[in-house]
Design an enzyme around this catalytic site. Structure first.
Site, PDB file in Angstrom:
ATOM      1  N   GLY A  88       5.154  -7.866  -9.204  1.00 38.85           N
ATOM      2  CA  GLY A  88       5.613  -6.471  -9.262  1.00 38.85           C
ATOM      3  C   GLY A  88       6.087  -5.965  -7.912  1.00 38.85           C
ATOM      4  O   GLY A  88       6.333  -6.744  -6.979  1.00 38.85           O
ATOM      5  N   ASP A 120       5.092  -2.670   4.247  1.00 38.49           N
ATOM      6  CA  ASP A 120       3.964  -3.339   3.592  1.00 38.49           C
ATOM      7  C   ASP A 120       3.838  -4.806   4.004  1.00 38.49           C
ATOM      8  O   ASP A 120       2.744  -5.290   4.297  1.00 38.49           O
ATOM      9  CB  ASP A 120       4.096  -3.255   2.067  1.00 38.49           C
ATOM     10  N   TYR A 139      -8.286  -2.785  -2.049  1.00 35.57           N
ATOM     11  CA  TYR A 139      -9.536  -2.646  -1.295  1.00 35.57           C
ATOM     12  C   TYR A 139     -10.394  -1.589  -1.976  1.00 35.57           C
ATOM     13  O   TYR A 139      -9.920  -0.786  -2.781  1.00 35.57           O
ATOM     14  CB  TYR A 139      -9.265  -2.245   0.165  1.00 35.57           C
ATOM     15  N   LYS A 193       7.621   4.625  -4.942  1.00 33.71           N
ATOM     16  CA  LYS A 193       8.329   3.752  -4.001  1.00 33.71           C
ATOM     17  C   LYS A 193       9.748   3.394  -4.471  1.00 33.71           C
ATOM     18  O   LYS A 193      10.645   3.218  -3.651  1.00 33.71           O
ATOM     19  CB  LYS A 193       7.524   2.476  -3.749  1.00 33.71           C
TER      20      LYS A 193
END
Length: 277
Positions: free
Chosen positions: A130, A103, A219, A66
């Site tokens: 982070g 996000d 998850y 990213k």
């Protein structure tokens, strides 16, 4: 011929993005092809440029790429610039790369639309400081919570991140140990990846306020260790980040195709698939 999209990462075999976007495409009648691409280390730029040269229309980018995606983009949306990370590429005319970060929109939509949790005027504790946390703070603060406190193993990092977002709302940062001096919280979000390793930040049950909600951005097939901690301490409203995953993908799909998919059946089907039921 189908328009080409993909998710880039390393590792990437575990990514659920292809099945999510296949479901969106079927639902909306869009003709797309969506694959996984394992990005060799230090070869992000070359891999992206080859994908675009071969007709790629857009990308999702997952860890650890990213920040590379942020650097390679020709243009950045304001939310991506502030996050310092990019998870979505939109290929524009002239093959210019627009970098975005969906996000935070994914998290906000899951909290408000899917879970029906109230965030406005609530006290939020965010665990971690982070890239995952940076990516969600702008949309989270836009929901007008009373305050956001960042707890992190390295308090200096939490304070730097809090300073970077201070103009958007009441936000402070410090160590996990300093949290016991705060009043209890209405919403606790785990933005660390510790759950994936079965680890839990050092948390006191005193942090849990009345009617507190607990959310793990990770998850899995079973509740995470953070979710188990919340349940063991009497929290009733608990969720993992599967809804966030699907909602951030939906935002990417909308940017690419101009159509907004219905996420609820996709979340339900993915949950069933992951749990093997």
């Amino acid at each position: 011929m189908s328009d080409k999209y993909a998710v880039f990462g390393n590792p990437v075999a575990h990514s659920r993005s292809p099945e999510i976007h296949a479901a969106f495409a079927e639902q909306t009648g869009e003709d797309i092809e969506y694959g996984r691409v394992l990005v060799p280390k230090e070869r992000f730029r070359e891999t992206v440029l080859k994908f675009i040269k071969d007709g790629g229309q857009g990308l999702n980018i997952t860890v650890p790429c990213k920040k590379d995606a942020y650097q390679v983009a020709d243009q950045l949306t304001p939310r991506a610039r502030r996050a310092g990370a990019v998870n979505t590429y939109v290929i524009q005319p002239g093959k210019k790369i627009l970098g975005d970060n969906t996000d935070g929109k994914g998290l906000a939509t899951d909290l408000i639309d899917n879970l029906k949790w109230i965030v406005r005027n609530k006290r939020i504790l965010m665990l971690g400081a982070g890239g995952a946390v940076r990516g969600v703070l702008e949309p989270l603060l836009a929901l007008k919570p009373q305050s956001v406190v960042l707890g992190n193993r390295t308090p200096a990092t939490a304070r730097i991140v809090a300073t970077d977002f201070a103009e958007l709302g009441e936000i402070t940062g410090g160590s996990y140990e300093s949290l016991h001096t705060k009043s209890a919280f209405d919403l606790i979000i785990n933005g660390t990846s510790a759950s994936l390793d079965g680890e839990l930040p050092p948390l006191s049950a005193e942090l849990i306020g009345e009617d507190c909600c607990c959310y793990d951005m990770m998850y899995g097939s079973k509740p995470t260790v953070f979710m188990e901690w919340a349940r063991a301490n009497g929290v009733e409203n608990i969720s993992d980040g599967l809804g966030m995953l699907v909602e951030q993908a939906a935002e990417s799909f909308t940017l690419w195709r101009g159509k907004t998919p219905d996420t609820k059946p996709v979340i339900k089907a993915l949950r069933k698939n992951i749990q093997g039921t």
